[in-house]
Design a protein around this motif. Structure first.
Motif, short mmCIF file in Angstrom:
data_model
loop_
_atom_site.label_atom_id
_atom_site.label_comp_id
_atom_site.label_asym_id
_atom_site.label_seq_id
_atom_site.Cartn_x
_atom_site.Cartn_y
_atom_site.Cartn_z
N THR A 260 39.05 41.74 43.07
CA THR A 260 38.63 42.96 42.38
C THR A 260 38.19 44.03 43.37
OG1 THR A 260 36.47 41.92 42.13
CG2 THR A 260 37.93 41.86 40.22
N GLU A 261 37.78 43.60 44.58
CA GLU A 261 37.43 44.54 45.64
C GLU A 261 38.18 44.13 46.90
OE1 GLU A 261 33.13 44.76 45.91
OE2 GLU A 261 32.96 44.85 43.72
N VAL B 158 41.67 28.76 50.67
CA VAL B 158 42.59 29.76 50.13
C VAL B 158 42.68 29.65 48.62
CG1 VAL B 158 44.00 29.79 52.23
CG2 VAL B 158 44.64 28.26 50.35
N SER B 159 42.97 30.79 47.99
CA SER B 159 43.30 30.77 46.57
C SER B 159 44.36 31.81 46.30
CB SER B 159 42.05 31.06 45.72
OG SER B 159 41.61 32.38 45.93
N TRP B 160 45.10 31.61 45.23
CA TRP B 160 46.19 32.53 44.82
C TRP B 160 46.13 32.63 43.31
CZ3 TRP B 160 50.30 31.37 41.55
CH2 TRP B 160 51.40 32.25 41.55
N LEU B 161 46.08 33.83 42.81
CA LEU B 161 46.03 34.04 41.36
C LEU B 161 47.08 35.05 40.96
CD1 LEU B 161 44.47 33.59 38.61
CD2 LEU B 161 43.21 35.67 39.20
N PRO B 162 48.01 34.67 40.12
CA PRO B 162 49.06 35.63 39.71
C PRO B 162 48.65 36.39 38.44
CG PRO B 162 49.55 33.49 38.77
CD PRO B 162 48.21 33.35 39.50
N VAL C 216 35.76 29.70 48.23
CA VAL C 216 36.18 30.87 47.46
C VAL C 216 35.45 30.86 46.12
CG1 VAL C 216 38.11 32.08 46.40
CG2 VAL C 216 38.45 30.86 48.56
N GLY C 217 34.76 31.97 45.85
CA GLY C 217 34.14 32.13 44.52
C GLY C 217 35.15 32.76 43.60
N ALA C 218 34.92 34.02 43.23
CA ALA C 218 35.85 34.74 42.36
C ALA C 218 37.23 34.75 43.01
CB ALA C 218 35.35 36.15 42.13
N VAL C 219 38.26 34.47 42.22
CA VAL C 219 39.60 34.39 42.79
C VAL C 219 40.38 35.69 42.63
CG1 VAL C 219 39.89 31.91 42.70
CG2 VAL C 219 40.38 33.26 40.67
N GLU C 220 40.00 36.51 41.66
CA GLU C 220 40.69 37.79 41.52
C GLU C 220 40.14 38.75 42.57
OE1 GLU C 220 40.48 39.48 37.62
OE2 GLU C 220 41.64 41.25 38.19
#
Lengths: 355, 490
Positions: B371-372, B339-343, B365-369
């Motif tokens: 975007t898609e 899991v990841s969480w990005l504010p 998890v690669g990219a955390v934002e």
């Protein structure tokens, strides 16, 4: 109660420091690094360790100098503008061979810039941004787990080489949360009584960076140069993802490398043999390993950074004399490249397996 | 005779041979004839010897003529950056609270470039003694203007004499520091004659005794001669102190709280591994005793479109948008997912809008934002308008129909409308809309078991039982609404 916790990268650095036996934190608040000071203010006193919110970044780094000179493992953290202010003190730390750890959670610049994630401090941190002939060892975590683990390891390296060590990452890694498996606390700390000033009869040592005689100053610079050479030989760290059969490679650190991992997955799904090479140490830079990529069948290398192109200079230096194609792609100002836009850039370059 | 021979002896707190001093003259100081530093050094050295604290003394040598203080003192020595002695002294004192830390500073160092550092160290009441040598000039760098240079005084950077209209007035540091609550002892003395040297001796001893007794911050400002840069000789220099300096810098003890101050007790660092883990909450008292129990989270069968979600949660600041993400990521962690969480952080979250990205997946998890994103949870209209666009085809949009009066526009996504704010209001507290949203999400996807989520709430919201119950009812309300709506659609 658990040793696995969901936490911010900034908080993971605090845990890493405490588990490494760090006895003092001196810092000044700055977004996006403030959770490090906040976390330290909460946890350091719980363990009877010292936390002081310093009067300034300059005050903080000089407190670091003092605690390091007195034999303690010590941490400070900041972001770009604060790190600029710390550079004089860092030069003193390096000049006096003091081990300490500095975390830089990079934000947008120059000037006041903004608080979005960026990687524009690469040059000022990796090249030794203060005055004189020195380097700092620079570790570049790209996950919350590494924020903990590499901060811990930074203390070990700092003591091994008696040199400041940076943990350099961006606002994404500092602000994001992931699961962190917390390691066991360090049991035995190194004995520094032969050089540190510890307020005892046997430690009436001298911490100093003055060498008035030019020959002596030259001698000391030579010692430092040899130390950095040794660091370059022995301490390079990097990670590869899908590099074994890679025809093309992307290179990035910190949050950019997370995006690039996704880019690699997307490219592979389209049949392009793309791999990711991620430097974990920025000094020492993995130049031999990057220089070896063309010999491993890599035809094109794209360096992706969240700045206007800083690490790419080191990549190109490493690739000097090879005939590999080297490119750069960057987003900055607080913007993070998306995996798809990097993929599009690779397509623009015509880098496609089987084509 | 024996008394006289004692006076002439070099105190043992000085190095026998000045081994750190370059060049052949290792038995004499680098100071000029008539300079006050030698006298002050000796007063300190004698005090350390008499108090039997030489071995645990740490001297801080700053930049200025006293940069080479470490040549002379047979103590621990830290040479430091210009003006930063009080910051370094702070850390030295905190690092080893039993050491006796003395910061020895000139006027440029202490009152100009290091003005803030001395003010703040004094204000913290650090257990250090500061010896502040005021000779109204920069000695080491060649006689430039100091913050304590007198009006009209000529220096190499005030060749027409210090002009207060351009350079301001001399800084009176003792008086400035006397505005603070923390300092224990503040005094100004002078070296212009023998009686005043004796008073200086007393003041320095008092300051050092205070550090030894852990009574906190003490500072002695000593008016001192600099015949070389004053372009004069020793006797004339002493006369100049008396006639010119003292009218600006009055002598005396301005504060002495030595008797009423309690000794400062610094904490003892805990380093023992098990105790470290216990204090950090990494192991509980029960675990220390060898017992442990926790709920077993079993992963569920999930419809393919709901597996490995990439979630974007967005809304107004204050709608608990970040908490929705944190809750989902925490539960995902318990299921053993990556899991990841990005504010979105900073000003954006202090007011306007807030959003966060959450990934819950099998793979690393690669990219955390996001975007898609495969899921968008929109708590208000601007959020839906912004993030509906970036949902992947076939993605899931959950929106707060209480606050969003328009319909989503896309036909290639699935949509769940839930009156999230209203359900929270019905429970009597708008704040729990975040937990209503969590319930709605698990109701719509089945990614997590409702009871598993409920069991996590005490960890997510440690504290008040009342709020905990409310949050539980909120999760259930969101879940029930979405599940009932799906059933009624058949």
């Amino acid at each position: 109660m658990a040793t696995r916790m969901l936490m911010k990268g900034n908080h993971a650095a605090v845990y890493g420091a405490l588990l490494a036996g760090c006895e003092a934190y001196f810092g000044y608040p700055i977004t996006p690094a403030s959770e490090i000071a906040e976390g330290a203010s909460l946890l350091f006193p719980k363990l009877g360790r010292t936390f002081i919110q310093a009067e300034s970044e300059v005050g903080a780094i000089n407190m670091v100098y003092g605690a390091a000179g007195c034999g303690k493992r010590v941490l400070t953290a900041s972001s770009g503008p604060g790190v600029s202010l710390k550079q004089e003190g860092l030069s003193y730390c390096a000049g006096s061979a003091l081990p300490c750890v500095v975390v830089d959670i990079m934000r947008g610049g120059p000037g006041l810039g903004n608080i979005g994630p960026e990687q524009g401090d690469y040059n000022q941190v990796v090249k030794g941004g203060g005055h004189g002939n020195y380097r700092t060892i620079v570790l570049a975590p790209n996950s919350c787990q590494e924020m903990c683990d590499l901060t811990m390891y930074a203390f070990e390296l700092a003591d091994r080489y008696r040199n400041p060590v940076f943990v350099l990452t961006d606002g994404v890694i500092g602000q994001m949360m992931e699961v962190v498996e917390l390691p066991e606390p360090v049991e035995n700390l190194p004995d520094k009584s032969d050089w540190a000033v510890m307020g005892t009869a046997g430690t009436r040592n001298l911490i100093n960076s003055i060498y008035l005689a030019h020959d002596e100053m030259e001698w000391w610079n030579e010692q430092l140069r040899k130390k950095y050479e040794l660091v370059q030989q022995k301490e390079v760290m990097f990670e590869e993802y899908m590099m074994d059969d890679a025809e093309y490679a992307v290179i990035g650190f910190g949050a950019a490398s997370r995006v690039l991992r996704t880019t690699v997955d997307m490219a592979r799904a389209e049949g392009t043999r793309l791999g990711l090479f991620r430097p974990i140490t920025l000094f020492p830079f993995p130049k031999k390993e990057i220089a070896a990529l063309p010999g491993r069948g890599v035809k094109g290398i794209l360096t992706v950074e969240m700045n206007t192109g800083q690490m790419v200079d080191d990549v190109n230096l490493a690739l000097c004399g090879t005939d590999v194609r080297s490119g750069y792609y960057g987003r900055y100002g607080g913007n993070v490249p998306s995996a798809r836009e990097v993929l599009d850039r690779i397509a623009e370059l015509g880098w496609r397996s089987g084509s | 005779m024996s008394k006289a021979s004692k006076v002439l002896r070099k105190p043992s707190s000085f190095m026998e041979i000045y081994k750190h001093k370059p060049g052949p003259e290792k038995d004499r100081t680098h100071y000029c004839p008539g300079c006050g530093h030698g006298i002050i050094h000796k007063l300190i050295a004698e005090a350390l010897e008499d108090m039997e604290i030489t071995e645990r003394t740490v001297m801080i040598s700053p930049v200025g003529c006293s940069v080479f203080l470490y040549y002379y003192f047979n103590t621990g020595n830290l040479q430091v950056a210009h003006g930063r002695a009080p910051a370094v002294a702070t850390a030295a004192s905190r690092a080893n609270p039993d050491s006796v830390v003395i910061s020895y500073q000139g006027d440029g160092d202490l009152a100009a470039i290091g003005g803030n550092n001395i003010l703040q160290a004094a204000n913290r009441g650090e257990n250090i003694a500061v010896v502040f040598v005021n000779n109204a000039i920069y000695g080491m760098t060649g006689g430039q203007m100091a913050p304590t240079t007198l009006p009209g005084q000529k220096t190499t950077t005030s060749p027409y004499g210090r002009n207060p209209a351009n350079e301001g007035y001399p800084l009176k540091m003792v008086e400035i520091l006397n505005c603070l609550d923390a300092p224990t002892y503040l005094a100004r003395t002078s070296l212009h004659d023998v009686p005043n040297m004796r008073k200086t001796r007393q003041a320095i001893r008092k300051a050092i005794q205070n550090v030894k007794d852990k009574k906190g911050f003490s500072l002695v400002e000593v008016l001192s001669m600099c015949p070389s840069q004053w372009r004069t000789d020793g006797p004339a220099a002493q006369k100049w102190i008396l006639e010119k300096m003292i009218p600006t810098f009055p002598l005396g003890v301005v504060r002495d709280l030595s008797d009423e101050r309690e000794p400062i007790a610094r904490p003892v660092p805990v380093m023992e591994p098990t105790e470290v883990k216990r204090l950090l909450g990494l192991i509980s008292d029960e675990e220390v005793a060898g017992a442990s129990a926790s709920r077993d989270f079993k992963r569920r069968e999930v419809a393919p479109q709901h597996a490995n979600p990439s979630i974007r949660v967005a809304g107004f600041g204050g709608q608990g948008v970040l908490s929705i993400g944190v809750a989902l990521a925490n539960v995902g962690m318990e299921y053993g997912y990556n899991v990841s969480w990005l504010p979105s952080y900073g000003p954006e979250m202090r007011g306007g809008t807030a959003n966060c990205s959450v990934k819950i997946q099998e793979a690393t998890v690669g990219a955390v934002e996001a975007t898609e994103p495969t899921v968008v949870i929109a708590m208000n209209r601007p959020s839906m308008e912004r993030f509906e666009k970036i949902l992947v085809p076939g993605g899931l949009l959950i929106y707060n129909s209480t606050l969003i009066e328009i319909e989503p526009t896309r036909g290639d996504i699935s949509v769940v409308a839930a009156p999230i704010t209203k359900l929270a209001d019905d429970l009597g507290n708008t704040k729990v809309q975040s937990m209503v949203a969590v319930g709605a999400y698990i109701g719509a996807t089945g990614l997590f078991d409702l009871e598993d989520v409920v069991s996590m709430l005490p960890r997510l919201f440690p504290g008040k039982k009342e709020l905990l119950d409310l949050n539980e009812r909120a999760v259930r309300a969101g879940y029930d609404h979405v599940v009932a709506a799906a059933r009624s659609r058949g």
